[in-house]
Design an enzyme around this catalytic site. Structure first.
Site, PDB file in Angstrom:
ATOM      1  N   ILE A  41       5.632 -16.972   0.239  1.00 25.98           N
ATOM      2  CA  ILE A  41       5.614 -16.818  -1.363  1.00 25.98           C
ATOM      3  C   ILE A  41       7.119 -16.319  -1.623  1.00 25.98           C
ATOM      4  O   ILE A  41       7.394 -16.362  -2.947  1.00 25.98           O
ATOM      5  CB  ILE A  41       4.676 -16.016  -1.899  1.00 25.98           C
ATOM      6  CG1 ILE A  41       4.803 -14.451  -1.233  1.00 25.98           C
ATOM      7  CG2 ILE A  41       3.403 -16.276  -1.400  1.00 25.98           C
ATOM      8  CD1 ILE A  41       4.083 -13.219  -2.014  1.00 25.98           C
ATOM      9  N   TYR A  65       4.673  -6.178   1.353  1.00 26.86           N
ATOM     10  CA  TYR A  65       5.310  -5.384   2.482  1.00 26.86           C
ATOM     11  C   TYR A  65       4.802  -4.131   2.198  1.00 26.86           C
ATOM     12  O   TYR A  65       5.238  -3.363   1.332  1.00 26.86           O
ATOM     13  CB  TYR A  65       6.957  -5.592   2.173  1.00 26.86           C
ATOM     14  CG  TYR A  65       7.623  -4.888   3.371  1.00 26.86           C
ATOM     15  CD1 TYR A  65       8.114  -5.579   4.483  1.00 26.86           C
ATOM     16  CD2 TYR A  65       7.982  -3.507   3.272  1.00 26.86           C
ATOM     17  CE1 TYR A  65       8.797  -5.182   5.526  1.00 26.86           C
ATOM     18  CE2 TYR A  65       8.713  -2.904   4.285  1.00 26.86           C
ATOM     19  CZ  TYR A  65       9.296  -3.816   5.466  1.00 26.86           C
ATOM     20  OH  TYR A  65       9.917  -3.112   6.443  1.00 26.86           O
ATOM     21  N   TYR A 129       8.940   1.891  -1.271  1.00 28.85           N
ATOM     22  CA  TYR A 129       7.751   0.858  -1.454  1.00 28.85           C
ATOM     23  C   TYR A 129       6.973   0.840  -2.635  1.00 28.85           C
ATOM     24  O   TYR A 129       6.956  -0.217  -3.260  1.00 28.85           O
ATOM     25  CB  TYR A 129       6.680   1.307  -0.244  1.00 28.85           C
ATOM     26  CG  TYR A 129       5.227   0.936  -0.569  1.00 28.85           C
ATOM     27  CD1 TYR A 129       5.125  -0.438  -0.146  1.00 28.85           C
ATOM     28  CD2 TYR A 129       4.333   1.598  -1.071  1.00 28.85           C
ATOM     29  CE1 TYR A 129       3.831  -1.184  -0.457  1.00 28.85           C
ATOM     30  CE2 TYR A 129       3.225   1.105  -1.174  1.00 28.85           C
ATOM     31  CZ  TYR A 129       2.852  -0.180  -0.870  1.00 28.85           C
ATOM     32  OH  TYR A 129       1.520  -0.794  -1.159  1.00 28.85           O
TER      33      TYR A 129
END
Length: 281
Positions: A41, A65, A129
């Site tokens: 993607i 991720y 993150y």
């Protein structure tokens, strides 16, 4: 007429759980599961061509991720997958009129609040993150309006790498573990999240937007580890050592419990309970 559903990140724990539970269904759902090797993607042209040659009604984005520690060393990669690639997906869904169901995280919050976070609370991620996942949310909102962004927390399953499987593996090897008592959240089964996602699709709900979904209740990582070990009589719980602070590269929110009231208001969902409802090898 069948409803065609694309699931990206099919090799992750949520993608695998959805496949196990719903791939062979008696309903009118036709699934296409793709891993990164089958559909990357982050590659705009590849993604666009794939969408143009298929006829999807929904896209469940499980690709992400998720290594919180490594994200600190590889922020560009984290943002490429969790933000830019999500924007690519949203643009394709907009072009093809596909409902996007995207999975986000409790780590968009800083953990300073002392009561469950709702969807309107101020976001302030304290690690790479969380920041990358938040940017993914923002891109979706900028690009498209037919979306469900689902923030969830502390996912576990019998697949992949997660806290439950880590504890079980370490206990089998009789390895002492230091587990933090200073972080509070809600462990959430991929089974329950999968059922909620499929409920959104089967009900053809159009109350698009941002929602929190997790199990009910809250616990610390240490108390959760004790709960896991209690399911195995041959494990020695004394190997679990409580520590207030566990040294790690990435900061974690001290409190990241999610308020599910909005999801309960808009969707006919049951009272989800914090429990180990999976048989995990």
């Amino acid at each position: 007429m069948k409803t065609n559903v694309l699931v990206t990140g099919a090799n992750g724990q949520l993608g695998q759980t959805i496949k196990e539970l719903f791939y062979k269904n008696d309903d009118d759902l036709n699934f296409t599961f793709v891993s990164k090797s089958e559909l990357d993607i982050t590659q705009t042209k590849e993604l666009s061509n794939f969408f143009k040659t298929h006829n999807f009604d929904y896209c469940i984005n499980c690709a992400a991720y998720t290594n919180v520690e490594l994200a600190e060393d590889k922020p560009d990669l984290a943002f490429e997958i969790n933000a830019q690639a999500v924007k690519n997906l949203a643009e394709c869904c907009d072009l093809m009129d596909i409902v996007l169901i995207h999975i986000s995280t409790d780590y968009v919050f800083d953990g300073e609040k002392q009561e469950p976070y709702n969807e309107e609370d101020r976001v302030n991620p304290i690690n790479v993150y969380g920041a990358s996942k938040l940017q993914g949310e923002r891109y979706i909102k900028e690009v498209y309006n037919k979306y469900f962004i689902i923030r969830t927390s502390w996912l576990y399953s019998k697949y992949g790498k997660n806290f439950v499987r880590t504890i079980i593996n370490k206990m089998q090897d009789n390895i002492p573990l230091q587990i933090t008592t200073s972080q509070t959240g809600t462990p959430t089964s991929c089974v329950d999240l999968s059922k909620f996602i499929i409920h959104l699709i089967e009900s053809k709900n159009k109350n698009f937007g941002l929602y929190h979904f997790s199990a009910i209740g809250e616990t610390t990582w240490y108390d959760f580890a004790i709960q896991i070990v209690s399911h195995f009589n041959h494990f020695n719980s004394n190997l679990l050592v409580p520590v207030e602070v566990f040294q790690s590269k990435a900061k974690r929110p001290n409190y990241s419990v999610l308020n599910n009231s909005k999801a309960k208001q808009y969707f006919a969902i049951q009272e989800w309970k914090t429990s180990l409802n999976l048989v995990i090898p």
